[in-house]
Design an enzyme around this catalytic site. Structure first.
Site, mmCIF file in Angstrom:
data_model
loop_
_atom_site.group_PDB
_atom_site.id
_atom_site.type_symbol
_atom_site.label_atom_id
_atom_site.label_comp_id
_atom_site.label_asym_id
_atom_site.label_seq_id
_atom_site.Cartn_x
_atom_site.Cartn_y
_atom_site.Cartn_z
ATOM 1 N N TYR A 30 0.962 -1.246 0.231
ATOM 2 C CA TYR A 30 -0.096 -0.025 0.063
ATOM 3 C C TYR A 30 0.943 1.215 0.054
ATOM 4 O O TYR A 30 1.991 1.164 0.364
ATOM 5 C CB TYR A 30 -1.019 0.087 1.050
ATOM 6 N N GLU A 94 1.858 -0.666 -6.160
ATOM 7 C CA GLU A 94 1.643 -0.004 -5.063
ATOM 8 C C GLU A 94 0.131 0.304 -5.243
ATOM 9 O O GLU A 94 -0.494 0.650 -6.330
ATOM 10 C CB GLU A 94 2.124 1.511 -5.071
HETATM 11 ZN ZN ZN Z 1 5.672 -1.145 0.724
#
Ligand code: ZN
Length: 240
Positions: A30, A94
């Site tokens: 994240y 991400e």
């Molecule tokens: Zn990371």
């Protein structure tokens, strides 16, 4: 890249993959920043020297920052199955979420659909085995907690991305065998930095027993470790 609707958002933070390049690992993160904009800015900042191949927004937007032919700077100091220098062999994704520092919240459906779509697309183009689909906290348990206990690994596994065996409902009756649990964690792929046993157990819990991530080897966690090790063993042997 066969995905439609992907947005180019080039980051200067990348490098060559080295001699005899191979890509056989997928690392999910994240962003851990207050907004998607702040995350994109940082992942493109030449001073920060961090990046990822893709960023997935809350509404399912996918940005491509780095070509898969190059290594992105997402894993940092990390280790899986005894191997370090994981940026060289991995694709980094991400997923926009404020993270534990800024107000960790569930990942919206549109975002999970996009992660699912992107993940399947990446796996179709690279020989990434299920036991090499990992979270950042799996490969850097002493430093990282992302993508965290709210991330739906079970859903991804059902879509063919990674391994997440359904938990058995049988109450564990055997005594806790700490040495066996440690060996099983290593067999799954976890590396244990000195003094970081609890953090490795917490990383395992975030991934496979997310109801409580306290780093304690309770009966349920010990049983779950054995269960996951068995599933990884079968997959590694190509039996499942
Ligand atoms: Zn990371």
């Amino acid at each position: 890249m066969s995905l439609v609707g992907i947005r180019e958002y080039p980051s200067p933070n990348h490098d060559r993959r080295g001699d005899a390049p191979r890509v056989d690992m997928l690392v999910l993160h994240y962003t851990g920043m207050p907004t998607a904009g702040a995350a994109l800015e940082r992942l493109c900042d030449p001073v920060a020297r961090v990046s990822a191949h893709y960023v997935v927004g809350e509404d399912g937007t996918i940005w491509r920052l780095v070509s898969e032919l190059r290594q992105a700077f997402h894993a940092g100091r990390s280790c899986w199955a005894g191997e370090s220098d994981l940026n060289r062999v991995s694709i980094g994704v991400e997923i926009v979420n404020p993270g534990h520092e800024w107000g960790y919240c569930p990942f919206p459906e549109a975002q999970m659909l996009a992660v699912d779509r992107l993940g399947r697309d990446i796996l179709a183009r690279h020989p990434i085995p299920p036991h090499r689909v990992v979270g950042h906290s799996d490969i850097a348990p002493d430093r990282k907690t992302d993508p965290g206990e709210l991330f739906d690994w079970a859903r991804l596994a059902r879509a063919g991305i990674g391994i997440w065996p359904a938990p058995s409902r049988r109450p564990p009756v055997t005594p806790i065998d700490r040495a066996q649990a440690t060996a099983d964690l290593a067999m799954i792929g976890y590396c244990t930095p000195p003094g970081a046993v609890e953090k490795v157990i917490a990383a395992f819990q975030r991934r496979f027993r997310p109801a409580r991530c306290d780093g304690l080897l309770d009966h349920e966690t010990a049983a779950r470790i054995a269960e996951v090790r068995a599933a990884y063993g079968l997959r590694r042997a190509g039996l499942n």
